[in-house]
Design a protein around this motif. Structure first.
Motif, PDB file in Angstrom:
ATOM      1  N   ILE A  82       0.600  -3.997  39.809  1.00 33.38           N
ATOM      2  CA  ILE A  82       1.613  -2.962  39.939  1.00 33.38           C
ATOM      3  C   ILE A  82       1.427  -2.106  38.695  1.00 33.38           C
ATOM      4  O   ILE A  82       1.866  -2.468  37.612  1.00 33.38           O
ATOM      5  N   PHE A  86       3.568   3.366  39.378  1.00 31.05           N
ATOM      6  CA  PHE A  86       4.834   3.016  40.014  1.00 31.05           C
ATOM      7  C   PHE A  86       6.028   3.529  39.210  1.00 31.05           C
ATOM      8  O   PHE A  86       7.093   3.761  39.769  1.00 31.05           O
ATOM      9  N   GLY A  87       5.845   3.723  37.927  1.00 36.29           N
ATOM     10  CA  GLY A  87       6.903   4.247  37.085  1.00 36.29           C
ATOM     11  C   GLY A  87       7.326   5.662  37.455  1.00 36.29           C
ATOM     12  O   GLY A  87       8.393   6.133  37.057  1.00 36.29           O
ATOM     13  N   LEU A  95      11.192  -2.006  46.732  1.00 34.47           N
ATOM     14  CA  LEU A  95       9.735  -2.109  46.682  1.00 34.47           C
ATOM     15  C   LEU A  95       9.338  -3.497  47.139  1.00 34.47           C
ATOM     16  O   LEU A  95       9.763  -4.495  46.573  1.00 34.47           O
ATOM     17  N   VAL A 105       1.901  -6.754  36.253  1.00 32.19           N
ATOM     18  CA  VAL A 105       2.948  -5.759  36.492  1.00 32.19           C
ATOM     19  C   VAL A 105       3.089  -4.931  35.223  1.00 32.19           C
ATOM     20  O   VAL A 105       3.410  -5.467  34.159  1.00 32.19           O
ATOM     21  N   ASP A 106       2.829  -3.636  35.321  1.00 32.54           N
ATOM     22  CA  ASP A 106       2.879  -2.742  34.174  1.00 32.54           C
ATOM     23  C   ASP A 106       4.320  -2.563  33.695  1.00 32.54           C
ATOM     24  O   ASP A 106       5.263  -2.590  34.480  1.00 32.54           O
ATOM     25  N   ASP A 107       4.471  -2.353  32.395  1.00 29.37           N
ATOM     26  CA  ASP A 107       5.796  -2.127  31.811  1.00 29.37           C
ATOM     27  C   ASP A 107       6.479  -0.883  32.367  1.00 29.37           C
ATOM     28  O   ASP A 107       7.700  -0.744  32.270  1.00 29.37           O
ATOM     29  N   ILE A 109       7.289  -0.219  35.151  1.00 32.69           N
ATOM     30  CA  ILE A 109       8.267  -0.567  36.183  1.00 32.69           C
ATOM     31  C   ILE A 109       9.693  -0.471  35.619  1.00 32.69           C
ATOM     32  O   ILE A 109      10.643  -0.244  36.364  1.00 32.69           O
ATOM     33  N   ARG A 111      10.881   1.960  34.104  1.00 30.86           N
ATOM     34  CA  ARG A 111      11.359   3.330  34.329  1.00 30.86           C
ATOM     35  C   ARG A 111      11.939   3.512  35.725  1.00 30.86           C
ATOM     36  O   ARG A 111      12.520   4.542  36.027  1.00 30.86           O
ATOM     37  N   MET A 112      11.792   2.524  36.577  1.00 26.90           N
ATOM     38  CA  MET A 112      12.311   2.607  37.946  1.00 26.90           C
ATOM     39  C   MET A 112      13.785   2.191  37.939  1.00 26.90           C
ATOM     40  O   MET A 112      14.148   1.130  38.420  1.00 26.90           O
ATOM     41  N   LEU A 115      15.765   1.028  41.078  1.00 22.98           N
ATOM     42  CA  LEU A 115      15.278  -0.140  41.811  1.00 22.98           C
ATOM     43  C   LEU A 115      16.349  -1.230  41.920  1.00 22.98           C
ATOM     44  O   LEU A 115      16.878  -1.700  40.918  1.00 22.98           O
ATOM     45  N   LEU A 118      13.135  -5.846  44.462  1.00 24.65           N
ATOM     46  CA  LEU A 118      11.702  -5.941  44.215  1.00 24.65           C
ATOM     47  C   LEU A 118      11.238  -7.278  44.761  1.00 24.65           C
ATOM     48  O   LEU A 118      11.703  -8.331  44.347  1.00 24.65           O
TER      49      LEU A 118
END
Length: 121
Positions: A82, A86-87, A95, A105-107, A109, A111-112, A115, A118
Motif C-alpha cells: 500500500i 494511497f495518501g 479501502l 503499508v506506507d506511512d 496512509i 493522511r487518509m 478512512l 480498512l
C-alpha cells in the motif's frame, strides 16, 4: 447514482467505449476480470466508488485524479504494498485490499483522515 457494472466478463482492460460514453458514472464495478494494471480513471470526475476486486492488479497509481473517491475495493489482486499514492485519497472512507500479498503499508496512509474501514486481511 449511476453505476456501470462490467464484472466477470473476462476483460483485460476498461474498454474505450466506457471512457467515451460513461464518463459521468459515480460507481464503476469491474471485478473478476483480467486487469493487471490499475486503469486510468482520470476521465471519471464523479466517481465515488470503484470495485476492482478479483483481478491481477500488481501496482496502483493515478490516485491524485480520484480525489472524490469514498470506496475502493482492490481485494483479491496481486498487490504487495500500500504505497504513498494511497495518501492522495483524502475522501476515502473504505479501502478493501484483503486477499493480496501486502507486505508493506506506507506511512502516507495516515493522511487518509476520512478512512473508517480498512481491510488488510
Amino acid at each position: 447514482s449511476t453505476t456501470l457494472n462490467l464484472s466477470a466478463v473476462g476483460l483485460p482492460m476498461v474498454p474505450n467505449v466506457v471512457y467515451d460514453k460513461f464518463a459521468d458514472i459515480d460507481t464503476l464495478e469491474f471485478e473478476f476480470n483480467q486487469l493487471n494494471v490499475f486503469p486510468d480513471l482520470s476521465e471519471f470526475g464523479a466517481l465515488h466508488t470503484v470495485r476492482l476486486g478479483g483481478n491481477q492488479i500488481t501496482t496502483v497509481n493515478m490516485m491524485r485524479v480520484l480525489g472524490r473517491l469514498r470506496v475502493l475495493h482492490l481485494n483479491g489482486n496481486h498487490l504487495s504494498a500500500i504505497g504513498a499514492e494511497f495518501g492522495e485519497l483524502a475522501c476515502l472512507e473504505r479501502l478493501d485490499v484483503s486477499n493480496n500479498a501486502v507486505a508493506r503499508v506506507d506511512d502516507a496512509i495516515a493522511r487518509m483522515t476520512a478512512l473508517e474501514e480498512l481491510n488488510l486481511s
